[in-house]
Every structure is written in C-alpha cells, then in structure tokens.
Design an enzyme around this catalytic site. Structure first.
Site, PDB file in Angstrom:
ATOM      1  N   HIS A 155      35.892   9.836-101.492  1.00  0.00           N
ATOM      2  CA  HIS A 155      34.469  10.103-101.879  1.00  0.00           C
ATOM      3  C   HIS A 155      33.445   9.650-100.811  1.00  0.00           C
ATOM      4  O   HIS A 155      32.334  10.178-100.587  1.00  0.00           O
ATOM      5  CB  HIS A 155      34.486   9.405-103.288  1.00  0.00           C
ATOM      6  CG  HIS A 155      32.957   9.200-103.793  1.00  0.00           C
ATOM      7  ND1 HIS A 155      32.298   9.972-104.619  1.00  0.00           N
ATOM      8  CD2 HIS A 155      31.719   8.441-103.373  1.00  0.00           C
ATOM      9  CE1 HIS A 155      30.980   9.903-104.941  1.00  0.00           C
ATOM     10  NE2 HIS A 155      30.727   8.917-104.120  1.00  0.00           N
ATOM     11  N   GLU A 156      33.750   8.202-100.687  1.00  0.00           N
ATOM     12  CA  GLU A 156      32.929   7.592 -99.526  1.00  0.00           C
ATOM     13  C   GLU A 156      32.791   8.341 -97.946  1.00  0.00           C
ATOM     14  O   GLU A 156      31.773   8.539 -97.548  1.00  0.00           O
ATOM     15  CB  GLU A 156      33.083   6.028 -99.465  1.00  0.00           C
ATOM     16  CG  GLU A 156      33.009   5.398-100.643  1.00  0.00           C
ATOM     17  CD  GLU A 156      31.751   5.411-101.290  1.00  0.00           C
ATOM     18  OE1 GLU A 156      30.683   5.751-100.819  1.00  0.00           O
ATOM     19  OE2 GLU A 156      31.585   5.201-102.616  1.00  0.00           O
ATOM     20  N   HIS A 215      30.568  11.092 -98.027  1.00  0.00           N
ATOM     21  CA  HIS A 215      29.195  11.095 -98.035  1.00  0.00           C
ATOM     22  C   HIS A 215      28.673  11.116 -96.680  1.00  0.00           C
ATOM     23  O   HIS A 215      27.375  11.530 -96.318  1.00  0.00           O
ATOM     24  CB  HIS A 215      28.830   9.582 -98.639  1.00  0.00           C
ATOM     25  CG  HIS A 215      28.681   9.578 -99.861  1.00  0.00           C
ATOM     26  ND1 HIS A 215      27.785  10.586-100.748  1.00  0.00           N
ATOM     27  CD2 HIS A 215      28.999   8.664-101.243  1.00  0.00           C
ATOM     28  CE1 HIS A 215      27.830  10.129-101.934  1.00  0.00           C
ATOM     29  NE2 HIS A 215      28.368   9.175-102.164  1.00  0.00           N
ATOM     30  N   GLU A 239      26.233  13.076-104.984  1.00  0.00           N
ATOM     31  CA  GLU A 239      27.505  12.413-105.480  1.00  0.00           C
ATOM     32  C   GLU A 239      28.430  13.555-105.796  1.00  0.00           C
ATOM     33  O   GLU A 239      29.443  13.349-105.733  1.00  0.00           O
ATOM     34  CB  GLU A 239      26.783  11.640-106.497  1.00  0.00           C
ATOM     35  CG  GLU A 239      26.183  10.516-106.295  1.00  0.00           C
ATOM     36  CD  GLU A 239      26.726   9.370-105.288  1.00  0.00           C
ATOM     37  OE1 GLU A 239      27.993   9.507-105.392  1.00  0.00           O
ATOM     38  OE2 GLU A 239      25.905   8.660-104.746  1.00  0.00           O
ATOM     39  N   ASP A 271      32.041  13.705-104.538  1.00  0.00           N
ATOM     40  CA  ASP A 271      33.147  13.603-105.568  1.00  0.00           C
ATOM     41  C   ASP A 271      34.020  14.709-105.146  1.00  0.00           C
ATOM     42  O   ASP A 271      35.520  14.706-105.346  1.00  0.00           O
ATOM     43  CB  ASP A 271      32.752  13.789-106.918  1.00  0.00           C
ATOM     44  CG  ASP A 271      32.440  12.619-107.675  1.00  0.00           C
ATOM     45  OD1 ASP A 271      32.697  11.347-106.944  1.00  0.00           O
ATOM     46  OD2 ASP A 271      31.708  12.698-108.870  1.00  0.00           O
TER      47      ASP A 271
END
Length: 655
Positions: A503-504, A507, A563, A567
């Site tokens: 997830h990070e 980003h 987000e 995800d």
C-alpha cells in the site's frame, strides 16, 4: 509535511484472536464472514469512538507503556537518556491533577490577557513573532518545510486556519450538521470561558462574535476533498507580491522578525484564501477576529488544565465522535506527555519490545514486494517505455525505514521541564516546548532538509509514504499480529503487513505520489499519453467507490481515490508476493486482509470520517478491493449472482 498513511492519523489498530469464521458468507460478504461473529459481541469502550483491529492494538501498547511508566517515580533514571528523564518529569506533572485543579485557569491568564490587550492591527503586527512562537492562534501563518520542487532545501509556506467545525462543507447548503454541532461547540466554549473567569454574558458575546468571524473564513478555505489533491497546494509566489495581499497584516515585517529577512519566495497553499483576506481580516472585523482567537486558544488549552476544564473541553469532540465519556485521567496524562516526547517514548518502546528477527523478516518482505512491483512495471502494457523506465528508477530509489529511527529527534534534547516546586505547570512547560520547537523549525529555512527525521514515533500503529523524500516508514508498533507475526503463516503475513507495505509503495504511484520523482521533487515525469490513461484508470477507481452507501451517508470517491489506488495496488502485489512463497494459502491471505480492517464504531464517528477522511470505510476497504482480483473469485468460487461478484469489465486494475 505530506505523508500518505495506511489509516487516518489518530485512529488506532489491533491484536485480536481469530474468532469463528462463517464460511457460508465468503461469496456474499467477505468482511462479515470473517468479522461478523466478532462484531456481534464487540463492545465500544465508553471513552472510544471505535473498537477493533487498529484500536485494540494501540490500546494494548498504551497499557504496556503506562504499566512500565507507573514505576518511574521510584526508578533510578540516571542511566537513561536525558529526554527520557525529562519525559518522566512531564508525565508526573501531567498526572498531578490535584495541582492542576488548584491552579485552575491561572496558567492561561497571561495568554488571555495578551489576546485581550490588542486593540488594533498595529498592536497585533508588533507582536506577530512572539504570538506565533507562543502558539497563539491566527487566521494566517507561516511554516517551514521542504520545497516540493526542490526537496533538498527547506522553504517558507503560508497556510490557512482550521474552522470550528470539521470541514467547509458543514457551513454550506444549509447542512443540518451545522445546526446540530455548532450549538454543542458554542455551549462548550461559553462554559470554558466562564471557567476562565469571564461572566456568562461576556462568554456569550465572545462566542457569537467568534462564530461570525469563523463563518466569514469558511467560504475561502479548501474542503477535505479539495485538500486531498496535494499537488495543488504548491503555489510559489514572490514574497513581495504575497505581502500585498493584506492591507492590514504586515507580512514582510512578520517574516523579517522570524527570519531576519523575508525570503524572496513563499509557497502559498491556498491562494484564493489570501486573495480574499482583506474581505474578512480588516478593521471592521477586528473585534470578531480577536474573539475568534480567544475561542481557538481556550479550546486548545483546556486539556492541559484542571479536570473541569478537561471534561468540559472534550464535550464537542465527544458529540462529534459519539464517545460517551472523556479519556480517563491517567491515559490523558500519558497522551499529553508522550505527545511531547514522541520520539523518546517510541525509542523506549521499540528497543524493549521490537526484536531484530522481526525487523529482518519484515525488511525481506519489503524487498520481495519491491521485486514484485519492479516485475509488474517491467511487464506493464499501458505505460510507454519512457514513463515505465522512470517509474522503475523511482522504485529503485525508494528508501525504507523499519522499526525506529537511528536517533531521537535532537529537538527533544532541548526540552527541560520546570518542576512544580519551581513554579512549573503542565501548560507552561508545554508552551515553552512549543516555542523551542517552532524556533528550531523556523531556523531551518533555506537549510538542507533532514531526511532522517521520522514523522511518526515507533509506538505509533500506522505506516506512511513521504513523497517529498520517496521513503516508506513502518514503525515498530504496527509489526504485530494480526498484521505480522513470526507465528503466522507467510500468506497471513502478506495479507496483513505485506498489503500494508505494498500500500505504501503504491502511494509512490497514486494520483498524488505519481507526480513526485525519484528524488521526491514535484515533477511530472509522465508522458501526456500515459498520464491521460492513468487518469482514466483513476476515474474508474473514483466511480467504483463514489456513492457507496455507508452509515446512513455515502462515500466520496474523489476524497478517497488516492488511498483506494494504494489499497488496490497493495492488495494485488501482496497477493502475487504471497503466491511466490513455496507454501501459500490464498484463503488465509484474503481472510487476514479482511481481519485487519475489522472495526466497530459509533454512527457519529463513521459519518465524520466519511466527511473528512481520505480513506474509505474499513468494511469497504476489505470488501471492494478483493472484487478487483481474479484470485479472489477462484479462491472462494465466487460466480455471477453472488454478493461479492463484480463483472470483469467493472474490475479496476491499475498496478
């Protein structure tokens, strides 16, 4: 500081046993199948707005640390570092509620007098430096941070204030939430002012005047949805031109007093606000502005004062979130002290409770995830070669921080507690530390950015990606079950911390992060054709979530798109990484993905998050994203007609 995290800042996470799973629901509702039995029995503590995965884990850490710190009054601390010794003193002050009750409003009287004493803009302009360093509220302000287009150097930014209510949208279109919440806020403030020795009539007049100013600001600040597009906050201006935006505020004198000389450039996060500044910060509104500042100050100070102040000052936030009671005294004292010495407390926690084996294992998972991402980028069919090569370059430059920073932030070594025997109060000490911090941060203007500084303490149950540094950070506290455990299978770990890690990483390539290059500079490295295609995919993600019903309201797809992209990319890549292990169990992978998002919350809290949180509701994060993965359908034999089925042409796949 722009950081993209896995959860809303301040929401907490959990270590929970594996309850009975209702396998009959897998095809219709994965979240309910995994968490339904838990949800039936889960009870939200009276001082919480939610309970579940994130919250429970955070509560366990708090209990552990508070239990350890109960021994501080009798401990020999001479072998501990200086910040920890000062933390122990501040924690003792925070817990001395007898002294806080006895002091009443006295600690804040000098600050109230300072606000009361200004009678015109000349008075205010002459005090702006001290006002800012003292932490007194203003409807404008400066801060120093990395220049988004040259992240090696710190630049000056001009920001905007917060409103009394959570978001601009509460003030618009006769929103019924305004009529519900503003009376609660107003009653709380008038009660606080009476505690500060204003008469009831004076308190009422101050509040009515302050509301008038607050409403005049509201149309000119960004909403949460608008603020979610981070790149639009970068608006460099020549300082000389910016200084002309107000006929009443001496912005140059303000900057000269703080920095010696005003810089040539300032970055304005919300230009429209400053363009309209004269319309609401003027001689006619001066009295209303002063009262607005009084209200802002007394509400922010209440938690550091007596128990009556603290209880009264939490009534609005409790109404907003649905909490039944205020945070217990002991926990509130812990939060106040650890909030000041965040890196110090995090250092203590990580060194005592975080093992090197777990750190090495998680770092290997990150490397595995980066390898998966690189392969996906190399095999990507919709990116052109130039964009694809630059994406791979950015991935190769991604820095990783796991556990805790190498050193405590030097600023915490500067905090020296004045004990109560020498006239020190909790509020006075925290105010002094705030001044020290602001002076240190302002002194960084024009100097190199400290890329080693963490934006979260190690005892924070969260993780983040910082686009301006191109780094991902995983504090020690999140590296626990159900996210990660040496006792869990690799598939469970990939469904938990693996998906968080990816997830990070995702980003770096979402609608915001993708506009920063490998050095962390705001620099659109995409070809026009590739950017257009990506935007179309992002629009598909917006459409997938926009308007979904939840808690009596609807999800805002634009607010949550960043987000949701993270995800989707995180879950997809973690799924592939799990399959690369010699033994994998995709059923366990998807079950743990749903487990980490379990949450039971008050209706008020869920509706608040729908308005302001860039993350989708936990239940939808668990259910919607798996529908985009082909492996989910084969793992649970989901077919058309099942509740979890989504037609292939509706499945959103970006990374």
């Amino acid at each position: 500081m722009l950081v993209f995290n896995i959860i809303l800042g301040g929401i907490e996470m959990a270590n929970t046993p594996k309850e009975v799973i209702d396998e009959s629901q897998f095809k219709d509702d994965l979240y309910q199948a995994v968490n339904g039995n838990w949800l039936k029995d889960a009870t939200i503590p009276d001082d919480h707005a939610s309970t579940g995965g994130f919250m429970d884990l955070n509560d366990n850490i708090d209990k552990t640390l508070m239990s350890d710190f109960d021994k501080l009054p009798d401990a020999d601390l001479k072998d501990t570092n200086e910040p920890f010794q000062e933390f122990a003193k501040l924690y003792a002050l925070a817990q001395n509620f007898d002294k806080r009750d006895k002091d009443g409003a006295e600690p804040i009287k000098p600050f109230l007098d300072k606000i009361e004493s200004i009678s015109n803009f000349d008075d205010l302009n002459s005090q702006l430096k001290d006002w800012t360093l003292s932490g007194l509220p203003l409807p404008f302000g400066y801060w120093v941070d990395a220049d988004m287009k040259n992240t090696k150097i710190n630049a000056l930014y001009a920001g905007t204030p917060g409103l009394f209510l959570p978001d601009r949208t509460y003030y618009e279109n006769n929103n019924p939430a305004y009529d519900q919440l503003m009376p609660v806020f107003s009653k709380m403030v008038t009660s606080l002012l009476v505690l500060a020795d204003y008469s009831s009539s004076e308190a009422d007049e101050i509040m009515e005047s302050a509301k008038k100013f607050d409403s005049s600001i509201a149309p000119h600040v960004k909403s949460a949805e608008e603020s979610a597009d981070y790149t639009k906050s970068y608006n460099p201006r020549k300082f000389a031109e910016f200084a002309k935006t107000s006929s009443n505020i001496d912005f140059k004198g303000y900057a000269d007093s703080l920095f010696g000389n005003a810089p040539e450039q300032i970055i304005v996060t919300e230009p429209k606000y400053y363009e309209a500044l004269d319309s609401f910060v003027n001689e006619d509104s001066f009295s209303d502005m002063k009262n607005w500042m009084l209200v802002k100050f007394v509400t922010s100070a209440s938690s550091y004062l007596s128990e009556e102040f603290r209880q009264t000052g939490s009534t609005y936030s409790r109404a907003l979130s649905g909490k039944k009671v205020a945070t217990p005294q002991k926990k509130s004292a812990f939060y106040l002290a650890s909030g000041v010495f965040g890196q110090t407390v995090g250092d203590y926690y990580a060194k005592k409770y975080f093992g090197p084996k777990a750190k090495a294992d998680v770092e290997q998972m990150v490397r595995n995830m980066i390898k998966v991402y690189q392969q996906r980028l190399e095999n990507n069919t919709w990116l052109g070669k130039d964009t694809r090569d630059k994406a791979i370059l950015k991935l190769s430059k991604l820095e990783l921080h796991v556990g805790y920073p190498d050193k405590i932030d030097p600023i915490e070594y500067k905090y020296k507690v004045t004990p109560q025997g020498d006239g020190g109060t909790l509020f006075a000490n925290v105010s002094e530390f705030r001044r020290i911090t602001k002076e240190a941060r302002f002194a960084e203007l024009g100097k190199p950015v400290d890329r080693s500084r963490w934006e979260m303490s190690a005892n924070t149950v969260n993780a983040y990606y910082d686009p301006s540094k191109n780094i991902i950070v995983f504090p020690a506290a999140i590296l626990q079950a159900p996210f990660y455990s040496l006792d869990q299978s690799s598939s469970e770990n990939y469904g938990g911390i693996g998906a968080v890690i990816a997830h990070e990483i995702s980003h770096a390539f979402d609608n915001n992060g993708s506009q920063f290059d490998e050095l962390g500079n705001l620099n659109d490295w995409w070809t026009d054709e590739d950017r257009k295609h990506f935007n179309q995919l992002a629009d598909n993600m917006i459409a997938e979530f926009d308007g979904l019903a939840f808690a009596g309201a609807k999800v805002n797809g634009k607010l949550t798109v960043s987000e949701n992209i993270a995800d989707a990319g995180g879950l997809s890549c973690a799924n592939e990484a799990a399959k690369n292990e010699s033994e994998y169990d995709l059923k366990a992978f998807f079950i743990n993905w749903a487990r980490i998002w379990r949450m039971k919350a008050t209706t008020e809290y869920m509706q608040l998050l729908l308005n302001i949180d860039v993350h989708a509701p936990n239940e939808l994060r668990a259910n919607v994203q798996v529908k985009n993965l082909d492996d989910f359908y084969s793992t649970f034999n989901v077919t058309e007609g099942d509740g979890m089925f989504l037609p292939e042409d509706k499945r959103v796949k970006i990374w």
